[in-house]
Motif scaffolding. Structure first.
Motif, short mmCIF file in Angstrom:
data_model
loop_
_atom_site.label_atom_id
_atom_site.label_comp_id
_atom_site.label_asym_id
_atom_site.label_seq_id
_atom_site.Cartn_x
_atom_site.Cartn_y
_atom_site.Cartn_z
N GLY A 170 0.55 -0.99 0.13
CA GLY A 170 0.00 -0.07 -0.08
C GLY A 170 0.75 1.25 -0.05
N PHE A 171 0.17 2.45 -0.04
CA PHE A 171 0.74 3.86 -0.23
C PHE A 171 1.26 4.00 1.03
N ALA A 172 2.73 3.81 1.41
CA ALA A 172 2.99 4.03 2.66
C ALA A 172 3.72 5.33 2.86
N PRO A 173 4.01 5.96 3.85
CA PRO A 173 4.94 7.20 4.03
C PRO A 173 6.42 6.68 4.21
N VAL A 174 7.43 7.08 3.68
CA VAL A 174 8.57 6.80 4.08
C VAL A 174 9.48 7.69 5.09
N LYS A 175 10.38 7.33 5.76
CA LYS A 175 10.98 8.10 6.84
C LYS A 175 12.47 8.70 5.92
N ILE A 176 12.71 9.89 6.12
CA ILE A 176 13.71 10.51 5.34
C ILE A 176 14.74 11.22 6.26
N MET A 177 16.14 10.93 6.07
CA MET A 177 17.06 11.65 6.67
C MET A 177 17.57 12.87 6.10
N VAL A 178 17.77 14.00 6.98
CA VAL A 178 18.23 15.08 6.13
C VAL A 178 19.80 15.05 6.28
N GLU A 179 20.52 14.98 5.07
CA GLU A 179 21.81 14.77 4.92
C GLU A 179 22.67 16.00 5.44
N ASP A 180 23.36 16.09 6.49
CA ASP A 180 23.99 17.38 6.67
C ASP A 180 25.55 17.12 6.75
N HIS A 204 26.80 5.64 -0.62
CA HIS A 204 27.22 5.55 0.62
C HIS A 204 26.48 6.45 1.85
N ALA A 205 25.94 7.38 1.41
CA ALA A 205 25.11 8.05 2.55
C ALA A 205 23.48 7.40 2.56
N GLY A 206 23.30 6.87 1.40
CA GLY A 206 22.02 6.13 1.52
C GLY A 206 22.14 4.86 2.35
N LEU A 207 23.42 4.13 2.44
CA LEU A 207 23.82 3.00 3.37
C LEU A 207 23.47 3.40 4.66
N VAL A 208 24.26 4.49 4.99
CA VAL A 208 24.29 4.88 6.31
C VAL A 208 22.86 5.38 6.82
N ALA A 209 22.02 5.82 5.92
CA ALA A 209 20.77 6.22 6.41
C ALA A 209 19.94 4.97 6.73
N HIS A 210 20.16 4.03 5.95
CA HIS A 210 19.60 2.73 5.89
C HIS A 210 19.87 1.94 7.31
N ASP A 211 21.11 2.10 7.66
CA ASP A 211 21.48 1.51 9.00
C ASP A 211 21.05 2.09 9.91
N LYS A 212 20.55 3.47 10.04
CA LYS A 212 20.23 4.07 11.16
C LYS A 212 18.39 3.90 10.87
N GLY A 213 17.75 3.21 9.85
CA GLY A 213 16.50 2.92 10.28
C GLY A 213 15.67 3.92 9.27
N TYR A 214 16.32 4.81 8.24
CA TYR A 214 15.66 5.52 7.52
C TYR A 214 15.59 5.02 6.00
N ASP A 215 14.56 5.47 5.08
CA ASP A 215 14.54 4.88 3.68
C ASP A 215 15.29 5.56 2.91
N GLN A 216 15.48 6.93 2.98
CA GLN A 216 16.18 7.78 1.92
C GLN A 216 16.84 8.92 2.75
N VAL A 217 17.80 9.50 1.78
CA VAL A 217 18.58 10.88 2.12
C VAL A 217 17.59 11.92 1.29
N LEU A 218 17.63 12.81 2.13
CA LEU A 218 17.28 14.26 1.57
C LEU A 218 18.64 15.12 1.66
N TRP A 219 18.82 15.47 0.31
CA TRP A 219 20.16 16.31 0.09
C TRP A 219 20.10 17.83 0.42
N LEU A 220 20.96 18.42 0.90
CA LEU A 220 21.03 19.85 1.02
C LEU A 220 22.04 20.48 0.02
N ASP A 221 22.04 21.77 -0.19
CA ASP A 221 23.03 22.25 -1.39
C ASP A 221 24.44 21.99 -0.83
#
Ligand SMILES: *Cc1c(COP(=O)(O)O)cnc(C)c1O
Length: 356
Positions: A170-180, A204-221
């Motif tokens: 189903g259409f489930a919300p994801v958890k996103i890590m803001v990458e700083d 690599h950042a995606g893998l780190v976020a996954h390990d912390k229980g997040y689905d994806q990374v939100l990139w900042l400038d």
């Protein structure tokens, strides 16, 4: 119509139960292929059996990554194969090509090849809820050469993969890590191209976020780590105080000009919902959260179409969006775009293109 050679397959695969397979695991019987060299330009367009490629171990793409790709989807309206926004995706291939110094591909050649391939493979288009035939065009440098320079030869291919609804449950919300810490692309870099290099930079950042229980990374400038960029395979949109606010691919030039993003903005405006592309900082998003005006956050991309964000984590603090539930606007947008995909909602924007 370009003359497209056809090489008949001898064996045909059994079609999988699409609801039971992951994204991008199964491929159809045929693919489109053509070559480029300086003398002939893009030449010998052909539809051939899906098979392994042969290349030199010195192939320049393997060593230096001069390659681009795109991703779009085909559906069936009744018996008729159709493609969503094919023209826009094909034009974007040439935008990416320019950034990577890959010779532009004549539009008609790509378009004829794509439509013919889809017509040939139309029985592979799955019709279950949320299912589609994912189309992957790509170009890579093909010189057998270890020197660093722009390649003189290229290959253009299109392969097809039947895919299920992105959300198996189903259409489930994801958890996103803001990458700083890590960055994906900086202004003046390759961020506006759909190129493997940007994905390599994000793994690599995606893998780190996954390990912390997040689905994806939100990139900042990449310069100030202040302004929101994108999710790396999706653009990102915020609904704040009744208005849709999203970073601008045109102004920022380090993010991809997503076609789903354009679709969402066009539909929102059509609905009379204020929708603007502008710079938006992570601080502005947090502030909207704090004062209760951050209504919804969602990603947009061809694979998932709309991806509601249920929580953001930034500097170790978690912000639950809309109680962790799918927002009303996100749901309505998803249903509307899906409706156009499958032909249940009239396509007043002219997004749907017939493949035969
Ligand atoms: C493909 C892609 C998107 C989404 O673009 P669509 O055209 O909507 O599929 C967003 N960001 C990046 C980096 C991408 O590669």
């Amino acid at each position: 119509m370009a003359e497209i050679r056809f090489e008949k397959a001898n064996n045909f695969k059994e079609k999988p139960d699409v609801s039971k397979i992951g994204f991008g695991t199964h491929f159809t019987d045929y693919m489109f292929e053509m070559d480029y060299n300086e003398k002939e330009g893009w030449h010998d367009p052909r539809i051939v059996p899906f098979r392994n490629l042969e290349m030199s171990p010195a192939n320049t793409t393997i060593h230096y990554g001069q390659a681009i790709f795109d991703g779009l989807k085909a559906y069936k309206h009744g018996d008729k194969p159709v493609i969503f926004r094919a023209k826009d995706h094909l034009n974007r291939i040439n935008v990416s090509a320019k950034i990577l110094d890959i010779p532009e591909v004549p539009f008609e050649l790509m378009n004829d090849g794509l439509k013919k391939l889809i017509a040939v493979e139309k029985d592979w288009i799955p019709t279950g809820k949320g299912q589609s035939l994912y189309i992957r065009p790509f170009i890579f440098a093909d010189d057998p050469y270890l020197g660093v320079r722009v390649s003189k030869t290229y290959k253009f291919l299109i392969i097809l993969s039947p895919v299920a609804a992105y959300y198996a449950h189903g259409f489930a919300p994801v958890k996103i890590m803001v990458e700083d810490q890590y960055v994906r692309a900086v202004r003046g870099g390759l961020g506006a191209a759909k190129t493997p290099a940007n994905y390599a930079a994000s793994l690599h950042a995606g893998l780190v976020a996954h390990d912390k229980g997040y689905d994806q990374v939100l990139w900042l400038d990449g310069v100030e780590r202040k302004y929101i960029e994108e999710v790396g395979s999706m653009n990102i949109l915020f609904k704040i105080n009744g208005e849709v606010i999203t970073p601008s691919p045109k102004l920022q030039n380090s993010i991809l000009d997503g076609i789903t993003h354009r679709t969402v903005m066009e539909i929102a405006k059509d609905w009379g919902v204020p929708a603007v592309e502008r710079k938006i900082s992570i601080d502005e998003v947090i502030q909207a959260y704090e004062n209760g005006t951050l209504e919804e956050v969602f990603g947009s991309g061809t694979a998932a179409v709309i991806s509601p964000v249920g929580s953001l984590i930034y500097k170790g603090k978690e912000y639950i969006i809309n109680g962790g539930k799918v927002g009303e606007f996100s749901q309505k947008m998803y249903d509307y775009i899906e409706g156009i995909h499958i032909g249940e909602i009239p396509d007043k924007f002219g997004y749907i293109e017939a493949a035969e």
